[in-house]
Structures are given as structure tokens and as C-alpha cells.
Design an enzyme around this catalytic site. Sequence first.
Site, short mmCIF file in Angstrom:
data_model
loop_
_atom_site.label_atom_id
_atom_site.label_comp_id
_atom_site.label_asym_id
_atom_site.label_seq_id
_atom_site.Cartn_x
_atom_site.Cartn_y
_atom_site.Cartn_z
N TYR A 1 1.38 7.57 -0.68
CA TYR A 1 0.96 8.22 0.57
C TYR A 1 1.96 9.28 1.04
O TYR A 1 1.68 10.01 2.00
CB TYR A 1 0.75 7.20 1.70
N ASP B 1 0.73 -0.60 6.80
CA ASP B 1 0.46 -0.56 5.36
C ASP B 1 0.63 0.86 4.83
O ASP B 1 -0.17 1.74 5.11
CB ASP B 1 -0.99 -1.03 5.09
N LYS C 1 3.76 0.02 -1.67
CA LYS C 1 3.13 -0.27 -2.97
C LYS C 1 3.73 0.56 -4.10
O LYS C 1 4.19 1.69 -3.89
CB LYS C 1 1.61 0.04 -2.91
N HIS D 1 -0.11 -1.37 -6.81
CA HIS D 1 -1.23 -0.62 -6.21
C HIS D 1 -2.53 -0.78 -6.99
O HIS D 1 -3.62 -0.81 -6.41
CB HIS D 1 -0.85 0.87 -6.13
#
Length: 279
Positions: A56, A51, A81, A114
Amino acid sequence: MEMDLKIDSRIKLNNGVDMPLFGLGVYLSSEGDECINAINWALDTGYRSIDTASFYNNETSVGKAVRESSIPREDIFVTTKLWNSDHGYDNTLRAFDKSIKLLGLDQVDLYLVHYPVQDIRKETWKAMERIAESGACRAIGVSNYLTNHLEELLASCNIPPTVNQIELSPYCFQSRMDTVALCRQNNIAVEAYSPLVRTKVFDDPKLVTIAERYSKTPAQILLRWALQENIIIIPKSSNQERIEQNADLFDFQLSTEDMDLLNSFDKNLLVCWDPSITP
Ligand SMILES: NC(=O)c1ccc[n+]([C@@H]2O[C@H](COP(=O)([O-])OP(=O)(O)OC[C@H]3O[C@@H](n4cnc5c(N)ncnc54)[C@H](OP(=O)(O)O)[C@@H]3O)[C@@H](O)[C@H]2O)c1
């Protein structure tokens, strides 16, 4: 039923795609060796789901680790996402293209919105549907959608979300039961982020007592609880020993009494976002 759970157990999403119940989260696993090592250790341990998110900043490493693994691409489930500043129809299409390029993959398994950004999220979902129809991702879903956000989406969509990824643990499960129940009524898989409550409850004596009963760690009890609730989990670790520990969940089963006990721990404890502030 629960005793049959295995590290590679999958659940069937509402569009027929199989998603592993268990996977690795990589938020705060830095691009480069940290993220690549974590994924390699996880895949060696038997994890088959990763994930990540555009936010990120490690999609390049995620893609590299997946592409260079000896495990066939079709056996690894990759989620990414759409970030909040990329909402809107055209922006969403562009953001997805960027993610897939950074990942270096032909296809993403699951693409999630998200966060339910106010006013613009309906336009965003139209683009998500187009991405799903193009085949470039196998499933689309949402994250941080509470009851009001989901009801709005279900009333207007052509393709319903397959998954809703929200913060869940015994410490915020009952207080979110309306959202969980709505997902279950609509065959939307429930996925827990921060399933370890970012370590903040590991010294709770009530949790420690249960862990001692099974000779397991508090982390393992929280993760096993989620699996027995049929909740998809993606615990994060960048440490090999903890990556292995978090996967060592398939040789024991929590009793009904201990599941009930864990389900009495709710104190509306959130360690990440509180989307109830977003109308
Ligand atoms: N959709 C969203 O809005 C959203 C929000 C938050 C998270 N997520 C996703 O969910 C994943 C998991 O959530 P999270 O990262 O927030 O938190 P988490 O998985 O609840 O906790 C991660 C923290 O626990 C530590 N840890 C892991 N296993 C441990 C163990 N067995 N014993 C002791 N400490 C342990 C990790 O440190 P070490 O790395 O040092 O082990 C890290 O500090 C994320 O990585 C991300 O993929 C999504």
C-alpha cells in the site's frame, strides 16, 4: 451475545493475543496527510486496529499516526503484510525488517502473508515462524488462503496461522464456506477484506430494504452482518464522515431472519483477487 458487541470488542487468537474485531483498512489511502488524517479520525472515533501492507506504500504514515497518537501503543493493533515479490526465506526476513523500519515501531501486532504465491510459500512460512519467535511481531497469519492453501500449510507448519484475511461479504460467503469452516475448525480467526464490496452492491434493492428496516445505510448492514458472523472487519475510508458512519454499528442488532436473508445473497461476487486460480 451479539448485543454485547462494542467498538473495541476483541477476539482471542489461537496464540492468546487479543485482536479487535473492528478496524480501519488503508488500501488506497495515500502516504501523507490522507492516510494520517484517516487514522487520526478513526482513532478519535474509537477504532483500535489498522490494516496496512507493504504493497500500500503508506507504512510510514501509518507508523507516524500510531506513534504520534495520544492513545497508548499497546491499545492499537497494527497489521501489515508481506508482498508477493518478497516471498522466500531470506526475502521475507528482509521485507519484515523493512516494514518495521518504515513503520518506526518496535513490534507489529500481526504480520500476514498477503497471497499464497505458488511453489515458494512454504519457505516463506518458515521465515514467518522465525519472525514470530523473535517477538518482533505478536501474531502471524495469512491472507487469500483458500482450503487447498490452508490444508497444505496446516500439514507442514510448526506455528499455525492465527488469522486468514479473505474477501468476504454476504455476496461471497456461502460460496467460501469450505474455507471459513476449515478456519473455524482450526481456530483460525476469519477476517474480511473489502467488507463493503467496494460500494458495488449499495444499490441492491434487497440490501436497501434491510437497511431501511433499521434506518441504517447499506454499508452499516454489511459491516454489522460480518460482526454478527464473528468475522473481523477492516472497512476502508479516507473520509471523516464515512469513517464515523462505518463505526456506528453498535446500537442495533440484525434479527435472525435478516441474517438468514443476507446469507441468501451469495452470487460468488469478488471485487478483488480470486486465489482459486493459484494451485
Ligand atoms: N489482503 C488482501 O488481499 C486485501 C485486499 C483488499 C483489501 N484489503 C484490506 O481491506 C481493506 C478494505 O477493503 P477495500 O479497501 O478493498 O474495500 P471496502 O472497504 O469494501 O470499500 C472501500 C470503498 O468504499 C468507500 N466507502 C467506505 N465507506 C463508505 C460508506 N459508508 N459509504 C459509501 N462509500 C464508502 C471508500 O471510499 P472513501 O475512502 O472515499 O470513503 C472506498 O472507495 C483495505 O483497505 C485493505 O486494508 C486486503
